[in-house]
Design an enzyme around this catalytic site. Structure first.
Site, short mmCIF file in Angstrom:
data_model
loop_
_atom_site.label_atom_id
_atom_site.label_comp_id
_atom_site.label_asym_id
_atom_site.label_seq_id
_atom_site.Cartn_x
_atom_site.Cartn_y
_atom_site.Cartn_z
N ARG A 50 10.97 -10.42 4.90
CA ARG A 50 9.62 -10.49 4.32
C ARG A 50 9.69 -10.35 2.79
O ARG A 50 8.96 -11.02 2.06
CB ARG A 50 8.71 -9.41 4.93
CG ARG A 50 7.25 -9.55 4.49
CD ARG A 50 6.31 -8.63 5.24
NE ARG A 50 6.55 -7.22 4.94
CZ ARG A 50 5.86 -6.22 5.48
NH1 ARG A 50 4.88 -6.47 6.35
NH2 ARG A 50 6.12 -4.97 5.17
N LYS A 149 3.59 -9.50 -0.16
CA LYS A 149 3.52 -8.06 -0.43
C LYS A 149 3.90 -7.87 -1.89
O LYS A 149 5.04 -7.56 -2.23
CB LYS A 149 4.46 -7.31 0.52
CG LYS A 149 4.04 -5.88 0.75
CD LYS A 149 4.72 -5.28 1.95
CE LYS A 149 4.64 -3.77 1.94
NZ LYS A 149 3.30 -3.22 1.99
N1 PXG Z 1 -1.58 -4.29 5.25
C1 PXG Z 1 -1.33 -3.93 3.98
C2 PXG Z 1 -2.19 -4.43 2.91
C3 PXG Z 1 -0.23 -3.10 3.70
O1 PXG Z 1 0.04 -2.75 2.45
C4 PXG Z 1 0.27 -3.02 6.07
C5 PXG Z 1 -0.82 -3.86 6.28
C6 PXG Z 1 1.11 -2.61 7.24
O2 PXG Z 1 2.34 -3.34 7.23
P1 PXG Z 1 3.68 -2.73 7.80
O3 PXG Z 1 4.69 -3.79 7.54
O4 PXG Z 1 3.94 -1.47 7.04
O5 PXG Z 1 3.45 -2.47 9.25
C7 PXG Z 1 0.59 -2.64 4.76
C8 PXG Z 1 1.75 -1.75 4.44
C9 PXG Z 1 0.81 3.56 1.35
C10 PXG Z 1 1.51 2.28 1.66
O6 PXG Z 1 1.30 4.28 0.47
C11 PXG Z 1 1.06 1.44 2.65
C12 PXG Z 1 1.73 0.24 2.91
C13 PXG Z 1 2.80 -0.07 2.17
C14 PXG Z 1 3.24 0.77 1.19
C15 PXG Z 1 2.59 1.96 0.92
O7 PXG Z 1 -0.22 3.84 1.98
N2 PXG Z 1 1.24 -0.55 3.90
#
Ligand code: PXG
Length: 289
Positions: A50, A149
């Site tokens: 990713r 991301k």
């Molecule tokens: N949507 C968004 C916009 C994200 O940033 C997710 C979904 C979930 O994806 P994953 O791959 O983690 O299952 C994310 C990821 C934080 C933090 O500090 C949160 C994310 C990434 C980095 C930091 O809350 N979420």
């Protein structure tokens, strides 16, 4: 703490980047948040894929092979004695001029931090979250595609500000058409009559690693799982709603915009999938030692 910077591990005090780095000046770069459980890096290959896809989408060349990047993640965990933790992998456009032009940045900067994870308190898992819909619309897919991301998280941060100002820890974001996209840092699922639904990435969702794994585990358990265009209505009338993310894992939502979801307690399917996911995460991954 040891930090991986550019091409090697350095002491935290030496892990500094230039004020001319375009990651800082413009939020120009990409990142990943990865978990380690039980001495193994969870879904490492998927996260690396990713990361490189995000980089490709913003025309950022990562000056390292995927294999070397994976090894660097493992080495950074090892150097910091991390068996259970959170890994932040950041690739910035690198040092450039005080102008937007990314082609004047010579080389992308690579940063890997492996640290302990700050988890949501257990009470929130036991009682479930209350969330509200925010006015900040998820990035238009032809502006910044939400599948990227990127280091430019202002869209999510503006949503998070609204959530906190409204007394909530998370929120629901809609896309420019008013369809359900995701939370500010998590994906969203609804359960209705035993069927799981989650918005497709075309509705403005990041293709979350946790989301994808939960869909797979739910399918294997025998549940019907689908990607569906959803309105807030579909969440209001769901039997269960939950959020997924690397940090949060699976967390129940029991109230959206003052509509109680189901009976107002974490639902049976959410609880079942949480346990399955926790067990899976703790038994898989790339060994650190
Ligand atoms: N949507 C968004 C916009 C994200 O940033 C997710 C979904 C979930 O994806 P994953 O791959 O983690 O299952 C994310 C990821 C934080 C933090 O500090 C949160 C994310 C990434 C980095 C930091 O809350 N979420």
């Amino acid at each position: 703490m040891k930090i991986f910077l550019s091409d090697k591990l350095v002491d935290e005090k030496d892990a500094v980047v230039s004020v001319f780095d375009h990651g800082l000046l413009y939020g120009d770069g990409v990142f990943e948040g990865i978990r380690a459980y039980n001495g193994r890096v969870f879904l490492l290959d998927e996260h690396i894929d990713r990361l490189y896809d995000s980089a490709k989408a913003i025309a950022l060349e990562i000056p390292m092979t995927k294999e070397a990047m994976s090894q660097a993640v493992v080495d950074t965990c090892k150097a910091n004695d991390i068996a259970d933790g959170y890994i932040r992998l950041v690739v910035t456009r690198g040092v450039g001029t005080l102008g937007l032009n990314p082609y004047l940045c010579e080389k992308a900067e690579i940063i890997i931090i492996a640290a302990k994870i700050q988890l949501y308190p257990q009470e929130l898992y036991d009682s479930g979250l209350k969330i509200i819909t925010v006015g900040t619309v998820r990035n238009h897919p032809e502006a910044i595609n939400p599948r990227i991301k990127s280091l430019n998280y202002l869209n999510n941060i503006l949503a998070k500000i609204e959530a906190i100002n409204g007394g909530c820890m998370e929120c629901l974001m809609l896309n420019h058409k008013g369809e359900v996209a995701e939370a500010s840092g998590d994906n969203v699922f609804a359960v209705k009559n035993g069927v799981l639904s989650t918005p497709p990435s075309t509705c403005g969702a990041l293709e979350g690693m946790t989301r994808n794994k939960v869909m797979e585990l739910a399918c294997k358990t025998g549940y019907e799982v689908r990607e569906a265009v959803m309105a807030r209505y579909d969440l209001y009338v769901a039997d269960e709603v939950f959020l997924t993310g690397t940090a949060a894992e699976i967390i129940s939502v029991v109230d959206i915009d003052k509509r109680q979801i189901g009976d107002g307690k974490p639902g049976a399917i959410t609880t079942e999938l949480s346990a399955l996911y926790a067990e899976y995460a703790r038994s898989q991954g790339t060994p650190i030692e």
